[in-house]
Motif scaffolding. Structure first.
Motif, PDB file in Angstrom:
ATOM      1  N   ILE A  55       0.869  -1.110  -0.112  1.00 32.18           N
ATOM      2  CA  ILE A  55       0.048   0.173   0.045  1.00 32.18           C
ATOM      3  C   ILE A  55       0.921   1.281   0.034  1.00 32.18           C
ATOM      4  N   ALA A  56       1.773   1.270   0.649  1.00 30.14           N
ATOM      5  CA  ALA A  56       2.852   2.490   0.828  1.00 30.14           C
ATOM      6  C   ALA A  56       3.413   2.630  -0.492  1.00 30.14           C
ATOM      7  N   GLY A  57       3.857   1.707  -1.008  1.00 29.40           N
ATOM      8  CA  GLY A  57       4.669   1.579  -2.348  1.00 29.40           C
ATOM      9  C   GLY A  57       3.567   2.303  -3.574  1.00 29.40           C
ATOM     10  N   ALA A  58       2.333   1.695  -3.361  1.00 26.55           N
ATOM     11  CA  ALA A  58       1.424   2.107  -4.612  1.00 26.55           C
ATOM     12  C   ALA A  58       1.123   3.568  -4.343  1.00 26.55           C
ATOM     13  N   LEU A  59       0.968   4.080  -2.968  1.00 25.17           N
ATOM     14  CA  LEU A  59       0.542   5.469  -3.056  1.00 25.17           C
ATOM     15  C   LEU A  59       2.004   6.417  -3.123  1.00 25.17           C
ATOM     16  N   VAL A  60       2.993   5.938  -2.630  1.00 21.62           N
ATOM     17  CA  VAL A  60       4.240   6.858  -2.958  1.00 21.62           C
ATOM     18  C   VAL A  60       4.335   7.003  -4.316  1.00 21.62           C
ATOM     19  N   SER A  61       4.398   5.808  -5.190  1.00 20.36           N
ATOM     20  CA  SER A  61       4.914   6.021  -6.315  1.00 20.36           C
ATOM     21  C   SER A  61       3.928   6.313  -7.526  1.00 20.36           C
ATOM     22  N   SER A  62       2.510   6.241  -7.036  1.00 20.50           N
ATOM     23  CA  SER A  62       1.570   6.810  -8.083  1.00 20.50           C
ATOM     24  C   SER A  62       0.743   8.126  -7.864  1.00 20.50           C
ATOM     25  N   ILE A  63       0.838   8.573  -6.680  1.00 18.00           N
ATOM     26  CA  ILE A  63       0.163   9.912  -6.254  1.00 18.00           C
ATOM     27  C   ILE A  63       0.907  10.918  -5.992  1.00 18.00           C
ATOM     28  N   ASP A  64       1.089  11.917  -6.712  1.00 13.10           N
ATOM     29  CA  ASP A  64       2.064  13.019  -6.322  1.00 13.10           C
ATOM     30  C   ASP A  64       1.323  14.173  -5.430  1.00 13.10           C
ATOM     31  N   SER A  65       1.299  13.784  -4.140  1.00 14.63           N
ATOM     32  CA  SER A  65       0.857  14.540  -3.146  1.00 14.63           C
ATOM     33  C   SER A  65       1.510  14.361  -1.937  1.00 14.63           C
ATOM     34  N   VAL A  66       1.550  15.325  -0.875  1.00 15.59           N
ATOM     35  CA  VAL A  66       2.272  15.119   0.241  1.00 15.59           C
ATOM     36  C   VAL A  66       1.548  14.066   1.067  1.00 15.59           C
ATOM     37  N   TYR A  67       0.305  14.270   1.053  1.00 14.49           N
ATOM     38  CA  TYR A  67      -0.491  13.157   1.797  1.00 14.49           C
ATOM     39  C   TYR A  67      -0.244  11.785   1.283  1.00 14.49           C
ATOM     40  N   ALA A  68      -0.136  11.442   0.064  1.00 19.92           N
ATOM     41  CA  ALA A  68       0.224  10.323  -0.560  1.00 19.92           C
ATOM     42  C   ALA A  68       1.618   9.595  -0.089  1.00 19.92           C
ATOM     43  N   TYR A  73       5.562   6.053   5.702  1.00 19.50           N
ATOM     44  CA  TYR A  73       5.629   5.667   7.407  1.00 19.50           C
ATOM     45  C   TYR A  73       4.703   4.674   7.702  1.00 19.50           C
ATOM     46  N   LEU A  74       3.997   4.129   6.863  1.00 21.06           N
ATOM     47  CA  LEU A  74       3.129   2.914   7.070  1.00 21.06           C
ATOM     48  C   LEU A  74       3.717   1.549   7.078  1.00 21.06           C
ATOM     49  N   SER A  75       4.860   1.601   6.183  1.00 21.42           N
ATOM     50  CA  SER A  75       5.614   0.418   6.052  1.00 21.42           C
ATOM     51  C   SER A  75       6.728   0.241   6.821  1.00 21.42           C
ATOM     52  N   PRO A  76       6.806  -0.696   7.663  1.00 20.07           N
ATOM     53  CA  PRO A  76       7.745  -1.006   8.751  1.00 20.07           C
ATOM     54  C   PRO A  76       9.433  -1.335   7.904  1.00 20.07           C
ATOM     55  N   LEU A  97      11.685   3.449  -2.278  1.00 23.48           N
ATOM     56  CA  LEU A  97      10.812   4.496  -2.193  1.00 23.48           C
ATOM     57  C   LEU A  97      11.162   5.611  -1.478  1.00 23.48           C
ATOM     58  N   ILE A  98      12.101   5.586  -0.706  1.00 24.46           N
ATOM     59  CA  ILE A  98      12.461   6.883   0.343  1.00 24.46           C
ATOM     60  C   ILE A  98      12.882   7.897  -0.406  1.00 24.46           C
ATOM     61  N   PRO A  99      13.710   7.762  -1.620  1.00 23.38           N
ATOM     62  CA  PRO A  99      13.885   9.059  -2.288  1.00 23.38           C
ATOM     63  C   PRO A  99      12.798   9.695  -2.972  1.00 23.38           C
ATOM     64  N   THR A 100      11.857   8.850  -3.207  1.00 23.38           N
ATOM     65  CA  THR A 100      10.628   9.253  -3.851  1.00 23.38           C
ATOM     66  C   THR A 100       9.701   9.949  -3.138  1.00 23.38           C
ATOM     67  N   ALA A 101       9.667   9.451  -1.642  1.00 26.21           N
ATOM     68  CA  ALA A 101       8.971   9.954  -0.784  1.00 26.21           C
ATOM     69  C   ALA A 101       9.257  11.463  -0.373  1.00 26.21           C
ATOM     70  N   ASN A 102      10.717  11.536  -0.441  1.00 28.15           N
ATOM     71  CA  ASN A 102      11.381  12.869  -0.237  1.00 28.15           C
ATOM     72  C   ASN A 102      11.362  13.521   1.083  1.00 28.15           C
TER      73      ASN A 102
END
Length: 132
Positions: A55-68, A73-76, A97-102
């Protein structure tokens, strides 16, 4: 001397091991305490680790918003990776995904501590309810 040359890595090694282990153990213990049978607990723990990462991977990589991006932080697994990168002062792995989350790397350590404490509090609450 090898030990003298590498002594600056002792704190990151121990710190990452302790906090990473406490995070994973607290999540597993909190889930297991809520289930009546070990088989259900095992499935719940595995599902939690797999689903939160997906879920974290899908949201971080596909939606460009700070909330996504906050979904990281959901992923251990991401918390442990970010914590490790911060402790050793290195860049996260390529493809992570960490660099993508920025977000700043220290935030993963803070999030890991918050999740660990929250899970242990849930565990204590569960055991207090069982005693009553």
């Amino acid at each position: 001397d090898y030990l003298r040359d590498e002594s600056d890595l002792l704190l990151p090694i121990v710190g990452t091991a302790l906090l990473g282990s406490a995070l994973i153990a607290s999540i597993g213990a909190a889930i297991a305490a809520q289930t009546p049978q070990r088989a259900f607990a095992t499935v719940g723990i595995i599902a939690t680790f797999l689903l939160t990462s997906v879920i974290a991977g899908a949201l971080v990589s596909s939606i460009d918003s700070v909330y996504a991006r906050l979904a990281i932080y959901l992923s251990p697994a991401a918390l442990v990776e970010g914590l490790t990168s911060w402790m050793f002062v290195v860049e996260p792995n390529e493809g992570s995904l960490i660099p993508t989350a920025n977000f700043e790397l220290y935030t993963y350590a803070l999030a890991a501590m918050v999740v660990t404490v929250a899970c242990y509090l849930l565990l204590l609450r569960r055991y207090k309810a069982v005693q009553a």
